[in-house]
Design a protein around this motif. Structure first.
Motif, PDB file in Angstrom:
ATOM      1  N   GLY A   1       2.717   4.064  11.471  1.00 51.83           N
ATOM      2  CA  GLY A   1       2.394   2.593  12.459  1.00 51.83           C
ATOM      3  C   GLY A   1       1.167   2.061  12.397  1.00 51.83           C
ATOM      4  N   VAL A   2       0.328   2.630  11.252  1.00 45.85           N
ATOM      5  CA  VAL A   2      -1.060   1.750  11.232  1.00 45.85           C
ATOM      6  C   VAL A   2      -1.216   1.530   9.575  1.00 45.85           C
ATOM      7  CG1 VAL A   2      -2.144   2.528  13.488  1.00 45.85           C
ATOM      8  CG2 VAL A   2      -2.134   3.990  11.208  1.00 45.85           C
ATOM      9  N   VAL A   3      -0.253   1.711   8.876  1.00 46.49           N
ATOM     10  CA  VAL A   3      -0.398   1.468   7.497  1.00 46.49           C
ATOM     11  C   VAL A   3      -0.678  -0.062   7.292  1.00 46.49           C
ATOM     12  CG1 VAL A   3       0.401   1.702   5.009  1.00 46.49           C
ATOM     13  CG2 VAL A   3       0.682   3.677   6.595  1.00 46.49           C
ATOM     14  N   ALA A   4      -1.688  -0.379   6.126  1.00 49.41           N
ATOM     15  CA  ALA A   4      -1.743  -2.085   6.156  1.00 49.41           C
ATOM     16  C   ALA A   4      -2.096  -2.085   4.729  1.00 49.41           C
ATOM     17  CB  ALA A   4      -2.746  -2.539   7.177  1.00 49.41           C
ATOM     18  N   PRO A   5      -1.350  -2.696   3.807  1.00 48.45           N
ATOM     19  CA  PRO A   5      -0.168  -3.527   4.202  1.00 48.45           C
ATOM     20  C   PRO A   5       1.192  -2.661   4.437  1.00 48.45           C
ATOM     21  CG  PRO A   5      -0.366  -3.777   1.781  1.00 48.45           C
ATOM     22  CD  PRO A   5      -1.737  -2.904   2.413  1.00 48.45           C
ATOM     23  N   VAL A   6       2.067  -3.250   5.040  1.00 47.00           N
ATOM     24  CA  VAL A   6       3.294  -2.315   5.221  1.00 47.00           C
ATOM     25  C   VAL A   6       4.048  -1.679   4.055  1.00 47.00           C
ATOM     26  CG1 VAL A   6       3.731  -3.348   7.433  1.00 47.00           C
ATOM     27  CG2 VAL A   6       4.591  -4.363   5.633  1.00 47.00           C
ATOM     28  N   ASP A   7       3.925  -2.215   2.998  1.00 45.29           N
ATOM     29  CA  ASP A   7       4.555  -2.073   1.863  1.00 45.29           C
ATOM     30  C   ASP A   7       3.799  -1.216   1.125  1.00 45.29           C
ATOM     31  OD1 ASP A   7       2.764  -3.791   0.841  1.00 45.29           O
ATOM     32  OD2 ASP A   7       4.364  -4.794  -0.611  1.00 45.29           O
ATOM     33  N   LEU A   8       2.710  -0.347   1.460  1.00 51.49           N
ATOM     34  CA  LEU A   8       1.875   0.374   0.811  1.00 51.49           C
ATOM     35  C   LEU A   8       2.103   1.464   0.069  1.00 51.49           C
ATOM     36  CD1 LEU A   8      -1.400   0.438  -0.268  1.00 51.49           C
ATOM     37  CD2 LEU A   8      -1.817   1.764   1.927  1.00 51.49           C
ATOM     38  N   ALA A   9       2.958   2.210   0.573  1.00 51.81           N
ATOM     39  CA  ALA A   9       3.799   3.383   0.121  1.00 51.81           C
ATOM     40  C   ALA A   9       4.490   3.069  -1.015  1.00 51.81           C
ATOM     41  CB  ALA A   9       4.848   3.874   1.135  1.00 51.81           C
ATOM     42  N   GLN A  10       5.123   1.845  -1.032  1.00 45.32           N
ATOM     43  CA  GLN A  10       5.919   1.438  -2.527  1.00 45.32           C
ATOM     44  C   GLN A  10       4.757   1.172  -3.477  1.00 45.32           C
ATOM     45  OE1 GLN A  10       6.200   0.290   0.765  1.00 45.32           O
ATOM     46  NE2 GLN A  10       8.688   0.609   0.914  1.00 45.32           N
ATOM     47  N   ARG A  11       3.654   0.218  -3.094  1.00 49.74           N
ATOM     48  CA  ARG A  11       2.616  -0.059  -4.109  1.00 49.74           C
ATOM     49  C   ARG A  11       2.317   1.363  -4.771  1.00 49.74           C
ATOM     50  NH1 ARG A  11       0.534  -5.273  -3.729  1.00 49.74           N
ATOM     51  NH2 ARG A  11       1.655  -6.346  -1.922  1.00 49.74           N
ATOM     52  N   LEU A  12       1.955   2.231  -3.943  1.00 53.61           N
ATOM     53  CA  LEU A  12       1.535   3.748  -4.231  1.00 53.61           C
ATOM     54  C   LEU A  12       2.444   4.159  -5.067  1.00 53.61           C
ATOM     55  CD1 LEU A  12      -0.472   4.903  -1.069  1.00 53.61           C
ATOM     56  CD2 LEU A  12      -1.520   4.104  -3.199  1.00 53.61           C
ATOM     57  N   ALA A  13       3.480   4.444  -4.757  1.00 48.45           N
ATOM     58  CA  ALA A  13       4.574   5.205  -5.676  1.00 48.45           C
ATOM     59  C   ALA A  13       4.734   4.382  -7.077  1.00 48.45           C
ATOM     60  CB  ALA A  13       6.112   4.896  -4.912  1.00 48.45           C
ATOM     61  N   ALA A  14       4.455   3.162  -7.145  1.00 52.43           N
ATOM     62  CA  ALA A  14       4.692   2.374  -8.440  1.00 52.43           C
ATOM     63  C   ALA A  14       3.393   2.785  -9.238  1.00 52.43           C
ATOM     64  CB  ALA A  14       4.583   0.937  -8.130  1.00 52.43           C
ATOM     65  N   ARG A  15       2.389   2.988  -8.643  1.00 54.15           N
ATOM     66  CA  ARG A  15       1.261   3.574  -9.388  1.00 54.15           C
ATOM     67  C   ARG A  15       1.225   5.304  -9.611  1.00 54.15           C
ATOM     68  NH1 ARG A  15      -4.265   0.628  -8.840  1.00 54.15           N
ATOM     69  NH2 ARG A  15      -3.480  -1.397  -8.387  1.00 54.15           N
ATOM     70  N   GLY A  16       2.439   5.928  -9.500  1.00 53.15           N
ATOM     71  CA  GLY A  16       2.434   7.304  -9.851  1.00 53.15           C
ATOM     72  C   GLY A  16       2.095   8.274  -8.470  1.00 53.15           C
ATOM     73  N   TYR A  17       1.901   7.823  -7.263  1.00 53.10           N
ATOM     74  CA  TYR A  17       1.682   8.696  -6.294  1.00 53.10           C
ATOM     75  C   TYR A  17       2.746   9.102  -5.562  1.00 53.10           C
ATOM     76  CZ  TYR A  17      -3.326   6.886  -6.524  1.00 53.10           C
ATOM     77  OH  TYR A  17      -4.359   6.484  -6.803  1.00 53.10           O
ATOM     78  N   ALA A  18       2.664  10.248  -4.788  1.00 50.54           N
ATOM     79  CA  ALA A  18       3.779  10.801  -3.938  1.00 50.54           C
ATOM     80  C   ALA A  18       3.090  11.365  -2.967  1.00 50.54           C
ATOM     81  CB  ALA A  18       4.552  11.824  -4.968  1.00 50.54           C
ATOM     82  N   ALA A  19       4.074  11.494  -1.584  1.00 51.37           N
ATOM     83  CA  ALA A  19       3.494  12.018  -0.618  1.00 51.37           C
ATOM     84  C   ALA A  19       3.501  13.558  -0.214  1.00 51.37           C
ATOM     85  CB  ALA A  19       4.395  11.688   0.691  1.00 51.37           C
ATOM     86  N   CYS A  20       2.556  14.098   0.123  1.00 54.27           N
ATOM     87  CA  CYS A  20       2.602  15.439   0.387  1.00 54.27           C
ATOM     88  C   CYS A  20       1.681  15.693   1.790  1.00 54.27           C
ATOM     89  CB  CYS A  20       1.766  16.342  -0.612  1.00 54.27           C
ATOM     90  SG  CYS A  20      -0.095  15.975  -0.739  1.00 54.27           S
TER      91      CYS A  20
END
Length: 246
Positions: free
Chosen positions: A76-95
């Protein structure tokens, strides 16, 4: 129920990192690299530059401190809203998904008058000894103790003694009418005896006297016993956050 855009800044201020910086609405925290909360970027509002440039700046900031870049993405507070996709494109993953639980202090059980619990406004040597003994990783324990010492006033540190020997501890940070609960620890020989419940109740009772009306705490989403304990004490699930790492 409290909105994350209100609570997250309070949570950041209640558990301050050794070093803090800002990129607009992105908060950068660095300590010794152990506890993710104080070694991560919190993107709570829009950054002060293009998102990709902001990501580059965050990665450079952590690299300068010999720390891996981490991002704490909150529902609910991530800015920008597509940050997860941007991070995934850089090789990040959630944990390490964490649940934030919330409670009204008028709904939680009182802990006034527990003679076995001692409250102070600073963590004394005995409190620190229990915390260190239950930390597992000494470096992680040391970093968290330093963070506990940076909690702004009014803070409270609770210690429960059994037969004159420290057995359980916990801490609270009061701000904005809310009490945040931290550092709940029980010595291994005294676990599953209800001591954490007593420490929690004492901290919440004290928080009432300090003007808090609500309380919040953070618990790993897969820690079912702790979640059940807090639910039994009047806390309800609020929202979740996860860390994104390479």
């Amino acid at each position: 129920m409290l909105e994350p855009h209100i609570l997250e800044p309070l949570a950041d201020d209640a558990w301050p990192a050794r070093e803090r910086a800002r990129l607009g609405g992105w908060r950068l925290n660095a300590s010794s690299g152990q506890s993710m909360r104080i070694n991560a970027c919190w993107p709570l509002a829009a950054p002060d530059r293009d998102p990709e440039a902001a990501l580059d700046a965050v990665e450079a900031w952590f690299a300068e401190r010999n720390l891996p870049p981490r991002f704490k993405l909150t529902d609910g507070v991530v800015a920008p809203v597509d940050l997860a996709q941007r991070l995934a494109a850089r090789g990040y993953a959630a944990c390490k998904t964490t649940l934030v639980m919330l409670g009204q202090l008028r709904d939680v059980a009182g802990g006034e008058g527990d003679a076995a619990i001692r409250l102070s406004d600073t963590p004394d040597a005995t409190f620190e000894a229990v915390f260190t003994a239950t930390a597992g990783n000494p470096e992680d324990g040391r970093e968290r103790l330093e963070a506990l010492g940076r909690i702004p006033a009014p803070a409270r540190f609770a210690r429960l003694d059994i037969d004159g020997v420290p057995a359980a501890i916990g801490a609270s940070a009061i701000g904005g009418g809310y009490a945040g609960i931290f550092g709940m620890r029980t010595v291994p020989d005294h676990r599953r005896k209800g001591l954490a419940r007593r420490v929690l109740r004492a901290l919440l009772a004290e928080a009432k006297t300090l003007g808090a009306e609500r309380a919040w705490l953070q618990v790993e989403a897969d820690n079912a016993p702790a979640i059940a304990l807090y639910a039994d004490e009047g806390f309800e699930p609020g929202y979740r956050y996860s860390y994104w790492v390479r």
